[in-house]
Enzyme design. Structure first.
Site, PDB file in Angstrom:
ATOM      1  CB  SER A 127      28.749  47.654  49.664  1.00  0.00           C
ATOM      2  OG  SER A 127      28.542  46.988  48.441  1.00  0.00           O
ATOM      3  CE1 TYR A 151      33.288  44.454  51.358  1.00  0.00           C
ATOM      4  CE2 TYR A 151      31.610  44.031  49.688  1.00  0.00           C
ATOM      5  CZ  TYR A 151      32.457  44.906  50.353  1.00  0.00           C
ATOM      6  OH  TYR A 151      32.436  46.243  50.018  1.00  0.00           O
ATOM      7  CE  LYS A 155      32.196  47.358  53.301  1.00  0.00           C
ATOM      8  NZ  LYS A 155      33.126  48.322  53.884  1.00  0.00           N
TER       9      LYS A 155
HETATM   10  P1  NAD Z   1      40.811  49.393  48.600  1.00  0.00           P
HETATM   11  O1  NAD Z   1      41.204  48.018  48.970  1.00  0.00           O
HETATM   12  O2  NAD Z   1      41.474  50.039  47.439  1.00  0.00           O
HETATM   13  O3  NAD Z   1      40.984  50.375  49.874  1.00  0.00           O
HETATM   14  C1  NAD Z   1      40.831  49.919  51.194  1.00  0.00           C
HETATM   15  C2  NAD Z   1      42.055  50.390  51.962  1.00  0.00           C
HETATM   16  O4  NAD Z   1      41.940  49.966  53.320  1.00  0.00           O
HETATM   17  C3  NAD Z   1      43.356  49.818  51.420  1.00  0.00           C
HETATM   18  O5  NAD Z   1      44.265  50.874  51.194  1.00  0.00           O
HETATM   19  C4  NAD Z   1      43.849  48.871  52.529  1.00  0.00           C
HETATM   20  O6  NAD Z   1      45.254  48.834  52.593  1.00  0.00           O
HETATM   21  C5  NAD Z   1      43.207  49.489  53.759  1.00  0.00           C
HETATM   22  N1  NAD Z   1      42.935  48.555  54.868  1.00  0.00           N
HETATM   23  C6  NAD Z   1      42.284  47.369  54.836  1.00  0.00           C
HETATM   24  N2  NAD Z   1      42.228  46.833  56.068  1.00  0.00           N
HETATM   25  C7  NAD Z   1      42.846  47.700  56.905  1.00  0.00           C
HETATM   26  C8  NAD Z   1      43.116  47.709  58.296  1.00  0.00           C
HETATM   27  N3  NAD Z   1      42.749  46.696  59.109  1.00  0.00           N
HETATM   28  N4  NAD Z   1      43.777  48.758  58.820  1.00  0.00           N
HETATM   29  C9  NAD Z   1      44.173  49.792  58.042  1.00  0.00           C
HETATM   30  N5  NAD Z   1      43.955  49.837  56.715  1.00  0.00           N
HETATM   31  C10 NAD Z   1      43.292  48.804  56.153  1.00  0.00           C
HETATM   32  O7  NAD Z   1      39.216  49.400  48.419  1.00  0.00           O
HETATM   33  P2  NAD Z   1      38.253  50.509  47.807  1.00  0.00           P
HETATM   34  O8  NAD Z   1      37.704  49.983  46.535  1.00  0.00           O
HETATM   35  O9  NAD Z   1      38.902  51.835  47.839  1.00  0.00           O
HETATM   36  O10 NAD Z   1      37.085  50.429  48.874  1.00  0.00           O
HETATM   37  C11 NAD Z   1      37.022  51.310  49.977  1.00  0.00           C
HETATM   38  C12 NAD Z   1      35.834  50.945  50.845  1.00  0.00           C
HETATM   39  O11 NAD Z   1      34.638  51.014  50.055  1.00  0.00           O
HETATM   40  C13 NAD Z   1      35.886  49.517  51.405  1.00  0.00           C
HETATM   41  O12 NAD Z   1      35.350  49.537  52.714  1.00  0.00           O
HETATM   42  C14 NAD Z   1      34.983  48.748  50.473  1.00  0.00           C
HETATM   43  O13 NAD Z   1      34.399  47.644  51.108  1.00  0.00           O
HETATM   44  C15 NAD Z   1      33.923  49.804  50.150  1.00  0.00           C
HETATM   45  N6  NAD Z   1      33.254  49.542  48.856  1.00  0.00           N
HETATM   46  C16 NAD Z   1      34.001  49.375  47.728  1.00  0.00           C
HETATM   47  C17 NAD Z   1      33.356  49.088  46.521  1.00  0.00           C
HETATM   48  C18 NAD Z   1      34.153  48.858  45.264  1.00  0.00           C
HETATM   49  O14 NAD Z   1      33.627  48.265  44.324  1.00  0.00           O
HETATM   50  N7  NAD Z   1      35.414  49.304  45.166  1.00  0.00           N
HETATM   51  C19 NAD Z   1      31.958  48.993  46.475  1.00  0.00           C
HETATM   52  C20 NAD Z   1      31.228  49.212  47.647  1.00  0.00           C
HETATM   53  C21 NAD Z   1      31.886  49.472  48.846  1.00  0.00           C
END
Ligand code: NAD
Ligand code: UDP
Length: 340
Positions: A127, A151, A155
């Site tokens: 991120s 958080y 990362k």
């Molecule tokens: P999200 O919460 O919709 O998806 C994450 C998924 O991981 C969920 O389906 C959750 O059930 C699953 N999960 C969490 N912990 C778990 C575990 N221990 N075992 C198995 N499954 C697990 O989030 P997103 O927005 O799709 O983000 C996806 C990735 O991208 C994340 O790593 C997030 O940190 C990163 N990210 C997101 C954003 C944003 O703004 N959405 C920005 C930068 C980075």
């Protein structure tokens, strides 16, 4: 499954479901592992409906080493796209141990299983939050890493682990994708972001105001050193991001070692500009109230997307108008998200 599949951890979530769809449409076989802690199996049902074929789904927690061992020995994935993790900044400040435990331990268990099964190709969801308050704009990958919350620290730690792992295991090819602000939804309106509770992020909040679930948007600070006084971010359409993952997977073959890559558009948009765009896209009024700055926020953040263009042969194509139109279609057609 015939060919070795791509393992997508967190594939039922927001970015993971769009990426899974994109990979299926590009001809990959996909194996999703998700514990559904922040997602619904309905997202994958709809991905299958859109793609005309389904990913294999394993409901499991990344920290469950036996489950990982079973998945790797049974399906023998050739590469991994690792999304699974907790992602709410405010929650990470209140529950840091839970964040370190889930994100870092989960990643370690995954990487150990990868190495044990000689799976040496990794795309990791990092991120732009790892940059904290940037020293220069636009932000390129040489910017220093100084996250300002737990958080972001998870990362940065996972990036560090992957870099060190790559030093020790030269076969490893990894891309650390630093996303800017993902927004939008698939243009069908069938899948999109489905936040639990009150949304923390700007666009999901605006769309819930537009659909009548919330009264007004609070604008966190109108006195930032930006053209209109509100915070400026680099919003990127989730379909561009999904295509960026496809490009990253394809680039792994010719890659040496591990490296970070920004995924952003290079364009900054203010809170007020986003509100205006969303009002136009939805033909709804978006009431706003001015509120104090939110703790930990920064004025401006946008990417230098040049490295991604050169390394992945990928650029974001969709503008803020399309981000708002697609978010609105998803929100209007699914006012309660995936709850039917
Ligand atoms: P999200 O919460 O919709 O998806 C994450 C998924 O991981 C969920 O389906 C959750 O059930 C699953 N999960 C969490 N912990 C778990 C575990 N221990 N075992 C198995 N499954 C697990 O989030 P997103 O927005 O799709 O983000 C996806 C990735 O991208 C994340 O790593 C997030 O940190 C990163 N990210 C997101 C954003 C944003 O703004 N959405 C920005 C930068 C980075
Ligand atoms: N923001 C806002 N009201 C909200 C949520 C966010 O004014 O209800 C602002 C926030 O201060 C920032 C921008 O919108 O300037 C993007 O915030 P978001 O939480 O979506 O992303 P991040 O801060 O992680 O970049």
């Amino acid at each position: 499954m015939s060919a070795a599949p791509v393992l997508v951890t967190g594939g039922a979530g927001y970015i993971g479901s769009h990426t899974t769809l994109c990979l299926l449409q590009a001809g990959f076989d996909v194996l999703v592992l998700d514990n559904l802690s922040n997602s619904s199996p309905e997202s994958l049902r709809r991905v299958a409906e859109l793609a005309g074929r389904a990913p294999v789904f394993v409901e499991a927690d990344l920290r469950d080493r036996q489950a990982l061992e079973n998945v790797f020995s049974h399906y023998r994935p050739a590469s991994v796209v690792h999304f699974a993790g907790l992602k709410a900044v405010g929650e990470s400040v209140e529950q840091p141990l839970r964040y370190y435990e889930n994100n870092v331990q989960g990643s370690l268990a995954l990487f150990e299983a990868m190495q044990a099964h000689d799976c040496a190709q990794l795309v990791f969801s990092s991120s732009a939050t790892v940059y904290g308050d940037p020293e220069s704009l636009p932000i390129d990958e040489s910017e220093s890493i100084k996250p300002t919350n737990p958080y972001g620290q998870t990362k940065a730690m996972i990036e560090r682990i992957i870099l060190d792992w790559g030093q020790a295991w030269p076969a490893l090819r990894g891309l650390l994708l630093r996303y800017f602000n993902p927004v939008g939804a698939h243009p069908s309106g069938r899948i999109g972001e489905d936040p639990q509770g009150i949304p923390n992020n700007l666009v999901p909040f605006i769309s819930q105001v537009a659909v009548g679930r919330r009264e007004a948007l609070q604008i966190f600070g109108s006195d930032w050193p930006t053209p209109d006084g509100t915070g400026v971010r680099d919003y990127i359409h989730v379909m561009d991001l999904a295509e960026g993952h496809l490009a990253a997977l394809r680039a792994l073959d010719g890659l040496n070692g591990v490296q970070p890559v920004n995924l952003g558009t290079g364009q900054g948009t203010s809170v007020r500009e986003m509100v205006d765009q969303f009002a136009r896209a939805s033909s709804r009024e978006i009431p706003v109230v001015e509120a104090p700055r939110r703790a930990g926020d920064i004025a401006t953040c946008y990417a230098d997307p040049g490295h991604a263009a050169q390394l992945l042969n990928w650029r974001a194509r969709r503008g803020v108008d399309e981000m708002c139109a697609d978010t609105w279609r998803w929100q209007r057609d699914n006012p309660q998200g995936f709850k039917i």
